[in-house]
Design an enzyme around this catalytic site. Sequence first.
Site, PDB file in Angstrom:
ATOM      1  N   SER A 141     -60.930  56.370  40.705  1.00 57.29           N
ATOM      2  CA  SER A 141     -61.878  55.570  39.940  1.00 57.29           C
ATOM      3  C   SER A 141     -63.003  55.050  40.843  1.00 57.29           C
ATOM      4  O   SER A 141     -63.761  55.834  41.383  1.00 57.29           O
ATOM      5  CB  SER A 141     -61.145  54.431  39.227  1.00 57.29           C
ATOM      6  N   LYS A 193     -68.367  35.133  20.069  1.00 54.52           N
ATOM      7  CA  LYS A 193     -68.315  34.420  21.350  1.00 54.52           C
ATOM      8  C   LYS A 193     -66.884  34.309  21.866  1.00 54.52           C
ATOM      9  O   LYS A 193     -66.638  34.386  23.071  1.00 54.52           O
ATOM     10  CB  LYS A 193     -68.926  33.018  21.179  1.00 54.52           C
TER      11      LYS A 193
END
Length: 323
Positions: A141, A193
């Site tokens: 990765s 949110k």
Amino acid sequence: MKKKQIGGLIIAAVLFIAVGVSSVLTNAVSERMLESSVETLLTGNYTFNAPLSDYIAVVRVEGTIQEQTSTGALDSGYQHTTTLEYIDRLMEDSNNKGILLYVDSPGGTVYESEELYLKLKEYKETTDRPVWDYMAHYAASGGYMVSMAADRIYANPNTVTGSIGVIMSGYDLTGLYEKLGIRYVSITSGENKDSSQLTDEQIAIYQTQVDEYYNKFVGIVSEGRSMSEDDVKALADGRTYTAKQAQENGLIDEISLYEDMKDAMSKELGTDEFYELETPVSVWSSLFAKAEEIVPKSEAQILTETAEEMESGVPMYYAEQLQ
């Protein structure tokens, strides 16, 4: 008083003064050395003391690639800020003839992984010197991404690499909180949110972010390995590859032991001098780690640390390892 006695007293006085002065100087030097050692230990003032002749610099990327929250020697693992500063110093040193990038990392955060990759690219463009990469246990990765700045990529026969992809993960702890009698409350300015309990809409929003980072990663591999983006995407489903598989798919160049790779680089660049950044002694780090293990943790600490370990919505170029 006889002359011999007087002479003896004079010599004794001189020796007494000399010993006293020497003792004072020794104590002063010792205190200064101790202060310097403690300062180095606590602040991590790494010493750049490169050879005055041609050399190859070893840049190590070991452990999770992430933000360096401090520069002390009590911190172990990859040191991001220190590594970037080290590469800057190498760019300024005309005796440096190239970088051997030693990667033993499962990856890390998107931000720091790409920042290190770009710093290595800057080194090459600024100096026109080569970067060779060696993959140890892991170069997956983000560990694979930083390797894309290299001109040649070598891997140990037992390396795990690849894992080209992005992960954004976290825990939904609401069920556990209910069992413990903890009520989670949030007052937000918008319905997206609060992501403590993800809705389908929020999952779709975060997926667009993951896709954006993924496409950037694919582009970096495409450039680094001179492959088309379609060919990269065919390999970039998040899986890891053995060294043999990676070579067959064009993700690395050579399978080699570390010393053999160093020999090849030495012959190519015409110097057998290798230099690594000098770091403070890390024995204190081990001692503090052992002490920390002895102290029992509360349930609240365990819950908090578990949540932090699993991240909380931070995008990662990271390969999760089987235990």
